[in-house]
Design an enzyme around this catalytic site. Structure first.
Site, mmCIF file in Angstrom:
data_model
loop_
_atom_site.group_PDB
_atom_site.id
_atom_site.type_symbol
_atom_site.label_atom_id
_atom_site.label_comp_id
_atom_site.label_asym_id
_atom_site.label_seq_id
_atom_site.Cartn_x
_atom_site.Cartn_y
_atom_site.Cartn_z
ATOM 1 N N GLU A 183 10.567 -4.949 4.202
ATOM 2 C CA GLU A 183 10.611 -6.361 3.814
ATOM 3 C C GLU A 183 10.232 -6.532 2.336
ATOM 4 O O GLU A 183 10.913 -7.241 1.578
ATOM 5 C CB GLU A 183 9.611 -7.176 4.649
ATOM 6 N N LYS A 200 0.839 -1.200 0.000
ATOM 7 C CA LYS A 200 0.000 0.000 0.000
ATOM 8 C C LYS A 200 0.876 1.254 0.000
ATOM 9 O O LYS A 200 0.671 2.177 -0.768
ATOM 10 C CB LYS A 200 -0.927 -0.024 1.215
ATOM 11 N N LYS A 236 9.408 -0.874 13.915
ATOM 12 C CA LYS A 236 9.986 -0.603 12.581
ATOM 13 C C LYS A 236 11.088 0.434 12.700
ATOM 14 O O LYS A 236 12.162 0.309 12.110
ATOM 15 C CB LYS A 236 8.909 -0.049 11.636
ATOM 16 N N GLU A 286 -4.669 -6.434 14.793
ATOM 17 C CA GLU A 286 -4.129 -5.141 14.350
ATOM 18 C C GLU A 286 -5.223 -4.068 14.395
ATOM 19 O O GLU A 286 -4.937 -2.890 14.583
ATOM 20 C CB GLU A 286 -3.542 -5.249 12.931
ATOM 21 N N GLY A 311 -4.924 -1.573 4.826
ATOM 22 C CA GLY A 311 -4.117 -2.723 4.390
ATOM 23 C C GLY A 311 -4.800 -4.056 4.679
ATOM 24 O O GLY A 311 -4.906 -4.918 3.809
ATOM 25 N N ARG A 312 -5.280 -4.226 5.910
ATOM 26 C CA ARG A 312 -5.862 -5.525 6.272
ATOM 27 C C ARG A 312 -7.286 -5.692 5.746
ATOM 28 O O ARG A 312 -7.919 -6.716 5.985
ATOM 29 C CB ARG A 312 -5.791 -5.730 7.788
ATOM 30 N N HIS A 316 -5.872 -33.123 18.408
ATOM 31 C CA HIS A 316 -4.822 -33.986 18.956
ATOM 32 C C HIS A 316 -3.653 -33.165 19.482
ATOM 33 O O HIS A 316 -2.562 -33.679 19.664
ATOM 34 C CB HIS A 316 -4.366 -34.969 17.883
HETATM 35 O O1 F6P Z 1 3.192 -3.172 9.719
HETATM 36 C C1 F6P Z 1 1.833 -3.135 9.594
HETATM 37 C C2 F6P Z 1 1.385 -2.795 8.209
HETATM 38 O O2 F6P Z 1 1.374 -1.431 8.044
HETATM 39 C C3 F6P Z 1 0.033 -3.418 7.937
HETATM 40 O O3 F6P Z 1 -0.998 -2.650 8.418
HETATM 41 C C4 F6P Z 1 0.062 -3.584 6.472
HETATM 42 O O4 F6P Z 1 -0.907 -4.492 6.032
HETATM 43 C C5 F6P Z 1 1.478 -4.075 6.268
HETATM 44 O O5 F6P Z 1 2.228 -3.353 7.213
HETATM 45 C C6 F6P Z 1 2.036 -3.891 4.900
HETATM 46 O O6 F6P Z 1 2.033 -2.558 4.520
HETATM 47 P P1 F6P Z 1 2.208 -2.139 3.014
HETATM 48 O O7 F6P Z 1 1.070 -2.721 2.256
HETATM 49 O O8 F6P Z 1 2.208 -0.656 3.006
HETATM 50 O O9 F6P Z 1 3.514 -2.706 2.531
#
Ligand code: F6P
Length: 506
Positions: free
Chosen positions: A194, A188, A474, A333, A247-248, A364
């Protein structure tokens, strides 16, 4: 002590709480009232302790918390995320929102379709596999969709890599032909460390294997198209979505691209339609017949009245094995907060810890604690009437009878003279039974969970749409990596750094 007449939360407090068995005896219409059938899903809340009085009390709490107005603001594109000054327009992605937001979503979807056609017409060369890099909401949704629905229909070999641990990317790339791979970068913000690192490494892998123009095989899914262009992505290969889709909550937007590509556009559209059916139900059904709202009442009852700290979700369907992972982000979140909208302390427990697994495996492993342990756990079962396998019917029958037996056993219990062998029973569970696992029902199921999260937030008076809690970590990672503002760290952290990287940690 507060007065139940003026404080609905006091009205929800347990007197001598009836057992689940008592409730079935006392309320002959219990099954009719506590089971809701909607959009191909059956929600059975009857094995929870909510009686008629509690449902009424929570309906009052919802009303006093301004649910009708906040819900209309949600669907109408109002600022329901005030800390970030944003609307939350995931429902508009499926056609249920302000007219201009729905129109924008449709325009973005048209771009998505054009790009899918382009992939299918070999504009990106022959594409055999999709490598999607993204994390959190930019991975969990598409991963769930592809895993649940793409088992037999996946038209491409789809790998969704989220972790920055190179082992994940290396393993995925090891299964792919760099010349026949479409690289999908999903972020987003287009700043997530990452994802950016995984994207760069994937591009290098293509280059090292002789792909002449790696960026020619890249599609970006983002609400920050400028940053994607800056990164090197061709403008015509950027599928945008709007800032006001969180995002979520974003799998309905262009973030769902790998699923739409893998499953086909018709399937993706059906997913959106299933979600829209749940949107309309949440918007229009009265509180006592409203599945997301009743679920939120159950959540609040166990968290705030009975002190349960966790909710365990067990998918009795291999296709839904990633549902607990998806829900962990969606719920924790969103509602893992300590302050109300006005900044004052929340004053009561907010999101439960969501965990879970798949049935029957979990039986189990962790069910011992559910049946005899000291914790009160709100348990949720999710299953499908139609099987996901083509083996003789025994497998699916076994799966379902086990699922139903667990709910029955948690409720009934069994006394014993021998304390080691007794089951206390009276332990609650909810069962969500899908007619089948298909795009329509899965869309409705996910939208149900989204609205449940929102309804919980309204009852608590908190903002489910920001996530400042993830920022500090972060920032510290950046500082430890030598970037950002220099920060002082504690001796333990400094020593870990020195042990891992040698010297003074550089
Ligand atoms: O670290 C949390 C977050 O901001 C989430 O809310 C989001 O889904 C994820 O990181 C990834 O963010 P982006 O889509 O901006 O890479």
């Amino acid at each position: 002590m507060s007065d139940p007449a003026s404080d609905p939360w006091a009205a929800a407090a347990p007197g001598a709480a009836a057992t689940l068995a008592d409730l079935f005896d006392a309320e002959p219409d219990r099954l009719d009232r506590m089971v809701i059938e909607e959009a191909g899903l059956r929600f059975d809340f009857s094995k929870t302790h909510l009686d008629r009085g509690l449902v009424d009390a929570f309906a009052r709490i919802a009303d006093e918390a301004g649910l009708p107005a906040r819900r209309e603001a949600l669907f109408g594109g109002g600022i329901v995320n005030p800390t970030e000054g944003r609307a939350a327009e995931h429902a508009a992605e499926r056609g249920e929102g302000a007219a201009e937001s729905v129109a924008r979503a449709r325009r973005f979807q048209a771009r998505m379709r054009t790009l899918i056609d382009a992939v299918e017409a070999d504009v990106f060369g022959t594409v055999g596999s999709i490598l999607h890099v993204g994390i959190g909401g930019s991975a969990l949704g598409p991963k769930l969709l592809v895993d649940a629905l793409g088992r037999h229909a996946d038209r491409y070999d789809t790998e969704i890599v989220s972790n920055v641990d190179g082992a994940a990317l290396e393993e995925a790339m090891g299964r792919m032909d760099p010349h026949a791979t479409l690289l999908v970068i999903a972020s987003k913000t287009f700043t997530t460390t990452e994802t950016m690192l995984n994207a760069r490494s994937a591009l290098s892998w293509m280059e090292e294997h002789g792909v002449v123009d790696p960026f020619g095989k890249v599609v970006a899914l983002t609400a920050s198209p400028d940053r994607a262009v800056e990164f090197g992505v061709d403008e015509t290969r950027i599928l945008p979505f709007t800032e006001s889709v969180g995002g979520r909550f974003s799998l309905w937007s262009s973030i769902g691209f790998p699923a739409a590509l893998a499953l086909g556009w018709d399937a993706f559209e059906s997913l959106l339609e299933g979600a829209a059916a749940m949107d309309r139900h949440f918007r229009l059904a009265p509180p006592e017949r409203n599945a997301p709202l009743l679920a939120a009442f159950v959540d609040r009852y166990y968290a705030n009245v009975r002190g349960a700290e966790t909710r365990a979700v067990f998918a009795y369907d291999e296709r839904l094995r990633l549902l607990p992972d998806y829900l962990q982000q969606l719920e924790m979140e969103s509602n893992g907060k300590s302050v109300r909208l006005d900044g004052s302390p929340a004053g009561r427990a907010t999101s439960p810890i969501v965990w879970g697994g798949v049935g029957t495996d979990a039986q189990h492993a962790v069910f011992q604690l559910l049946h005899q342990g000291t914790h009160l756990v709100q348990v949720e079962f999710v299953a499908s009437v139609e099987p996901g396998d083509t083996l003789a019917p025994d497998h699916h029958r076994q799966l379902l009878v086990n699922c139903f037996a667990q709910g029955a056993a948690l409720m009934a219990g069994r006394p014993s003279e021998d304390p080691h062998r007794g089951y206390p029973g009276n332990r609650p569970s909810t069962t969500i039974l899908l007619d089948r696992v298909d795009p329509h029902t899965l869309g409705a199921l996910i939208a149900f969970y989204e609205h449940r999260v929102f309804a919980n937030a309204v009852l608590l008076g908190i903002n489910p749409f920001d996530q400042f809690g993830v920022e500090l970590g972060k920032e510290m990672a950046k500082a430890l990596d030598g970037g950002g503002d220099a920060l002082d760290f504690d001796p333990s952290t400094e020593a870990l750094l020195a042990r891992a990287f040698g010297g003074d940690g550089d």
